[in-house]
Design an enzyme around this catalytic site. Structure first.
Site, mmCIF file in Angstrom:
data_model
loop_
_atom_site.group_PDB
_atom_site.id
_atom_site.type_symbol
_atom_site.label_atom_id
_atom_site.label_comp_id
_atom_site.label_asym_id
_atom_site.label_seq_id
_atom_site.Cartn_x
_atom_site.Cartn_y
_atom_site.Cartn_z
ATOM 1 N N CYS A 1 -2.497 8.689 4.328
ATOM 2 C CA CYS A 1 -2.906 8.029 2.789
ATOM 3 C C CYS A 1 -3.940 8.430 1.970
ATOM 4 O O CYS A 1 -3.639 8.430 0.553
ATOM 5 C CB CYS A 1 -1.917 6.542 2.632
ATOM 6 S SG CYS A 1 -3.020 5.678 3.175
ATOM 7 N N GLU B 1 0.956 -1.129 0.391
ATOM 8 C CA GLU B 1 0.420 -0.085 0.223
ATOM 9 C C GLU B 1 1.093 1.516 -0.177
ATOM 10 O O GLU B 1 1.809 1.439 0.884
ATOM 11 C CB GLU B 1 -0.951 0.132 1.268
ATOM 12 C CG GLU B 1 -1.800 -0.752 1.306
ATOM 13 C CD GLU B 1 -3.104 -0.969 0.124
ATOM 14 O OE1 GLU B 1 -3.153 0.402 0.061
ATOM 15 O OE2 GLU B 1 -3.804 -2.296 -0.206
#
Length: 464
Positions: free
Chosen positions: A267, A233
């Protein structure tokens, strides 16, 4: 000879050394993986209800220590106390969720086909992969390690966790809490820098990584060369699309918090605000966003009212300020912020930039700080095109009162997660998490999807 150590320092008070931990070398990582592999024989063979009980007990231990851990998160990574408490509560929920997931069916049966005996049994069963090597970032030092480790442990894997150096203290303390209820060596922490992470990727049976795009690609390539399942990720650069009929006050408030909360160090933070309409609409939304940003409290993250604390390091602050300097004089307007904060910590004022083109560097590259850019789109189609025209595809928000418009926009977006009339930040631990393009590699994280990474399937046929 004394082993080398690494330090983590409080971003609001860099003179405060929160933790000094070993910088593990190849040998230390190898020994940890070997211990985990040996422990895995007992752990994987343990009845699932016993694994579930261990995870439930670990969840209660974390709940009992919630305020201690929350304050450590504040001190070590500068997360505002309200968010830190929410993260720890999420960590408790993650452990409890996967304690129950350990009891899920571990396979399924299928009809047998001729010419096999009609009484034969055809089934698929899942089994753990072995040692899970987990490499995690500093910005969610409780939730991300747990949303990787909890499913790995639930399905019978053992875990070696390599946290980011800047969150070593939280990781070590969490390990102490969990290991009171887990068999020895089932869950281990190895502290260190990039070399320790590289060694772990080279040794683990399954790898999960969260961090930068560049390192994520290296991790994925190294694991793939070994034939090891991998998940990475990575970046975001997320957009919030504001349609002309949106509730302006609500949208501005949600976007401001998503862009600047925790100094934009998520994020899932909003980096781009795409306003649909003409100059008037863009100006109105921009003014509302600036006003909402200016209402956010910047300060010491231990204070209950603080929304925006420091960025993690001096280098992180420099990146934000350099991004501002680059756009000055290029037709862009610094609508608010654009300067370093006061005090000894790594503070930077929440910054909104207006007047850039969608292909400007600030609108194409992730800065990872409290800064966002306002862009304009003539219509829905152009807004979708602008949102998609970046290398990332993690999450997009759409603000509108028109359900039809929402559905049209959602259908065109190239992101793994889409939130209508909600901020880009915020995730549900029981739902799949992940993105498209350079945001993610491999299967989704969280919820039932986590089983795909941490187990392998064996198809078994048994004849009478």
């Amino acid at each position: 000879m004394k082993s080398p150590t690494i330090e983590s320092r409080s971003p609001q008070d860099p003179s405060d050394v929160v933790a000094a931990v070993p910088d593990a070398d190849d040998g230390a990582v190898k020994r940890a993986v070997e211990r985990a592999a040996n422990a895995g024989r007992e752990w994987s063979g343990m009845p699932a209800p016993q694994r579930a009980n261990a995870l439930s007990a670990a969840a209660q231990a974390l709940a009992d220590a919630a305020e201690e851990i929350s304050l450590l998160v504040v001190r070590e990574v500068g997360k505002p106390i309200v968010e830190a408490r929410q993260e720890v509560a999420r960590g408790v929920g993650i452990l409890r969720y996967h304690a129950q997931a350990a009891l899920d069916a571990d396979g399924e049966t299928y009809p047998i086909a001729p010419p096999a005996d009609r009484h034969a049994l055809l089934m698929a069963r899942r089994r753990p992969r072995g040692v899970a090597g987990l490499i995690t970032p500093w910005n969610f030092p409780v939730a991300i390690p747990l949303w990787k480790a909890s499913p790995a442990l639930a399905y019978g894997n053992t875990v070696v966790l390599k946290p980011a150096p800047d969150s070593s203290g939280v990781a070590v303390r969490m390990g102490e809490l969990l290991n009171r209820f887990l068999p020895k060596q089932v869950f281990q922490i190895v502290t260190g820098d990039a070399e320790a992470g590289k060694s772990l990727v080279d040794l683990a049976d399954v790898v999960s990584f969260t961090g930068s795009v560049g390192v994520g690609h290296q991790v994925a390539a190294a694991a793939a060369m070994r034939g090891v399942p991998v998940q990475a990720e990575m970046g975001g650069l997320n957009a919030s699309i504001v349609l002309p009929d949106a509730d302006l006050a609500s949208a501005a408030s949600a976007i401001a918090a998503a862009a600047m909360g925790y100094a934009g160090q998520k994020c899932t933070a909003t980096s781009r605000v795409i306003v649909v309409g003409g100059i008037l609409e863009a100006g109105t939304v921009g003014e509302a966003l600036v006003a909402a940003v200016q209402r956010l409290t910047v300060g010491n993250p231990v204070d209950e009212g603080t929304v925006v604390g420091p960025v993690i390091t001096a280098a992180a602050r420099t990146r934000v300020l350099e991004a501002v300097d680059e756009v000055r004089g290029r037709g862009a307007r610094i609508a608010t912020g654009g300067m370093a904060g006061d005090g000894a910590g790594w503070f930077v004022a929440p910054t909104v930039v207006d007047g850039l083109a969608p292909d400007a560097r600030l609108a194409q590259e992730e800065v990872f700080g409290p800064i966002c850019v306002v862009l304009r789109a003539a219509d829905e189609d152009e807004a979708v095109a602008i949102s998609n025209a970046v290398p990332y595809g993690l999450v997009t928000s759409v603000f509108t009162r028109d359900l039809g418009a929402a559905l049209r926009v959602v259908d065109g977006l190239d992101t793994g997660m889409i939130r209508v009339n909600m901020p880009t930040s915020g995730v549900d631990f029981h739902a799949p998490f992940g993105g498209e393009k350079q945001s993610s590699i491999g299967p989704r994280e969280q919820g039932k999807q986590a089983r795909e990474l941490y187990t392998s399937t064996r198809t078994i046929t048994i004849a009478p």
